[in-house]
Structure formats: C-alpha cells, structure tokens
Design an enzyme around this catalytic site. Structure first.
Site, PDB file in Angstrom:
ATOM      1  N   GLU A 226       0.853  -1.180   0.000  1.00  0.00           N
ATOM      2  CA  GLU A 226       0.000   0.000   0.000  1.00  0.00           C
ATOM      3  C   GLU A 226       0.895   1.239   0.000  1.00  0.00           C
ATOM      4  O   GLU A 226       1.689   1.442   0.923  1.00  0.00           O
ATOM      5  CB  GLU A 226      -0.922   0.014   1.219  1.00  0.00           C
ATOM      6  CG  GLU A 226      -1.944   1.143   1.185  1.00  0.00           C
ATOM      7  CD  GLU A 226      -2.892   1.111   2.357  1.00  0.00           C
ATOM      8  OE1 GLU A 226      -3.711   2.049   2.480  1.00  0.00           O
ATOM      9  OE2 GLU A 226      -2.827   0.159   3.164  1.00  0.00           O
ATOM     10  N   LEU A 227       0.772   2.053  -1.007  1.00  0.00           N
ATOM     11  CA  LEU A 227       1.676   3.171  -1.230  1.00  0.00           C
ATOM     12  C   LEU A 227       1.689   4.144  -0.061  1.00  0.00           C
ATOM     13  O   LEU A 227       0.645   4.630   0.373  1.00  0.00           O
ATOM     14  CB  LEU A 227       1.277   3.899  -2.518  1.00  0.00           C
ATOM     15  CG  LEU A 227       2.233   4.987  -3.026  1.00  0.00           C
ATOM     16  CD1 LEU A 227       3.582   4.385  -3.387  1.00  0.00           C
ATOM     17  CD2 LEU A 227       1.631   5.701  -4.229  1.00  0.00           C
ATOM     18  N   ASP A 228       2.909   4.437   0.440  1.00  0.00           N
ATOM     19  CA  ASP A 228       3.135   5.426   1.510  1.00  0.00           C
ATOM     20  C   ASP A 228       2.316   5.139   2.762  1.00  0.00           C
ATOM     21  O   ASP A 228       1.889   6.055   3.471  1.00  0.00           O
ATOM     22  CB  ASP A 228       2.826   6.848   1.011  1.00  0.00           C
ATOM     23  CG  ASP A 228       3.801   7.299  -0.071  1.00  0.00           C
ATOM     24  OD1 ASP A 228       4.964   6.873  -0.023  1.00  0.00           O
ATOM     25  OD2 ASP A 228       3.390   8.067  -0.953  1.00  0.00           O
ATOM     26  N   ALA A 229       2.068   3.863   3.048  1.00  0.00           N
ATOM     27  CA  ALA A 229       1.252   3.502   4.213  1.00  0.00           C
ATOM     28  C   ALA A 229       1.934   2.468   5.098  1.00  0.00           C
ATOM     29  O   ALA A 229       1.294   1.832   5.920  1.00  0.00           O
ATOM     30  CB  ALA A 229      -0.103   2.975   3.756  1.00  0.00           C
TER      31      ALA A 229
END
Length: 284
Positions: A226-229
């Site tokens: 999950e992008l940037d998470a």
C-alpha cells in the site's frame, strides 16, 4: 569481546524477563542494555537487549540454538539475534534529487553510520558524479513502462550478488514492486513529505503554500504494497508562517527529509526498530 543484540516479541506472560536475564547469566554474558514494552491493547511483549560475552569459546550460532531450545520455544517467541561485529549492507536507490544522497554519504564517509554501501542504483545518470566522488559503484538502470520487469530483475541480481541487508530509497521516484517488497519485508526505507494525503501531486509545497499551512514535515517508513502507508520509523516537523515563501517551505522540507531519513537509517542499522501489525516500536 563478543556483543550481540536480541530483539524479541511474544504474548505477554509471567517470568519472561527473569528467564532471559538468567539464561544470559548462565552463558556468562553481561547485559549492557535492556528495554521492554508491553502493548496492552494486543497483549504483546517487546524487548531489546544488548549483551557482551568475554569468553573465548563464545559462538553466536551455538547461542542461537540454545536460545531457541530453552527460551523461544517455551514462550513462543518471535526473535532475532544480531552480532555487533557485522556491518549491515545498505543499497541506495536514487533518481534526480541529491539532498538525501549527499547527506547519507557524508554521514557514511565520516563514520557516523555503522554500515556498508556496496553500490547505488538510479533510474537516471544525473547523480553518478556524486557516487564517483565517494568511490561507490553506481549502476544506471532506466525504468519505463516497457522494461519494468527487466529493470527489476537487474536490481534483484545486484542485491543478491552483494548480499544486501536493506534498501534505502533516497528520493527514488519509482513505485517499488510487490516482488521486491516481498524479498525485503520491512527492509526498504522510504522518505517523503508529510502533506499526504492532503496535498498530492507533483507540487505539494505549492498546494500547501496556497492553503497557508503552519506545519510542514517529513516521514520515513518501511515500504509496503500500500503506497506510503507502511510502518513509520521516524518523523520530523517545522513550523512555518505567512512570511515564508514557497522556496522557504521546499528548503525546510528538504532539511527535514535529510534528518528524518538519516535517523531512520540509524535506528534500523542499530536494531532499534520492531514492527508488529504495521506499527513500529522504537527503542531508545
């Protein structure tokens, strides 16, 4: 002298600390650091411990075997043991921004970072001169829609060839694939501004300036699908006002990115980060 670091997490239960300290004492070890934390919501016990062994016959592998048999199995622990004599190997991924790269290489060159940097990978050639000035091999691996799989295979080949322990994205402007993330779980460190998700896109500082933000920041975290998470390792903030220009905000943001990324690298390298359920426990 042999020095090891032990990281442990398991369900919280009676007698864990006493059992571990007694075990180390029986192995003629001297505990020089110990810290623990209990997550009350999830009932999980976390511990970080450093111990020194002065006996000539000490073997890290034998210690691991005994630890597993006598302690880990009994308490159903998830654990890792690291020798302080071994420097972890870090690969740097960069694109065109140079501020984080310069900062990390400067700290590395001065001996501030206890690690090795076998090489730098970039999807552009712009920063090759920086790598050359620090005598670190530089590999230009272009990435496009058509060659992503081929580029990733080249990256993996280099990572495996040099036995890389972890990767740092020092402003690498490409999305990391699931394959690479699976190969290095909680071992890929990223840095970005902290305006997400409020200000997305190519010019977040311009958007933030128009809204009159009063705080800017930077976040360093492990990369997940999950992008940037991913689990957050470190963050930094700075206050700004209406007197600051867009250029001021960008400059402050870059300073924060350098500091926060360097802190994250130190914490990871010094084995002070534990990840559980997409959350980190950071030991002092």
């Amino acid at each position: 002298m042999n020095k090891i670091t032990i990281l442990i997490h398991c369900k919280d239960q009676r007698n864990i600390i006493a059992s571990i300290t007694n075990f180390i004492s029986e192995k003629e070890g001297n505990i020089v650091y110990i810290d623990q934390h209990v997550d009350r919501e999830q009932n999980i016990f976390f511990m970080r411990l450093e111990s020194e062994f002065i006996t000539d016959g000490f073997s890290t592998e034998a210690f691991k075997d005994a630890f597993e048999t006598n302690l880990a199995a009994k308490f159903n622990m998830k654990w890792r043991i690291y020798s302080s004599a071994i420097k972890p190997k870090m690969a740097l991924f960069v694109s065109k921004y140079d501020h984080c790269l310069y900062d990390l290489l400067g700290r590395y060159n001065s001996g501030e970072l206890f690690l090795e940097i076998p090489f730098i990978i970039s999807n552009h050639n712009d920063l090759k001169s920086i790598a050359d000035s620090f005598n670190i091999p530089f590999y230009h691996i272009p990435v496009s829609k058509d060659n992503k799989i081929e580029a990733e295979n080249k990256q993996l080949e280099l990572l495996e060839k040099h036995d890389i322990d972890f990767i740092v994205l020092a402003r690498y402007m490409q999305i990391i694939s699931e394959k690479l993330i699976a190969k290095y779980p909680n071992k890929i460190i990223n840095i970005h501004h902290s305006f997400l998700p409020a200000f997305v896109g190519a010019k977040p500082y311009h958007s933030a300036y128009k809204r009159g933000v009063k705080i800017i920041g930077a976040t360093s975290h492990y990369v997940t699908e999950e992008l940037d998470a991913g689990p957050i390792i470190d963050q930094g903030v700075a206050r700004v006002s209406h007197t600051h220009s867009i250029e001021d905000l960008i400059a402050k943001g870059r300073d924060l990115e350098k500091i926060v990324l360097a802190n994250a690298v130190k914490l990871h390298t010094n084995r002070k980060v534990m990840v559980y359920n997409n959350k980190t426990v950071i030991f002092s």
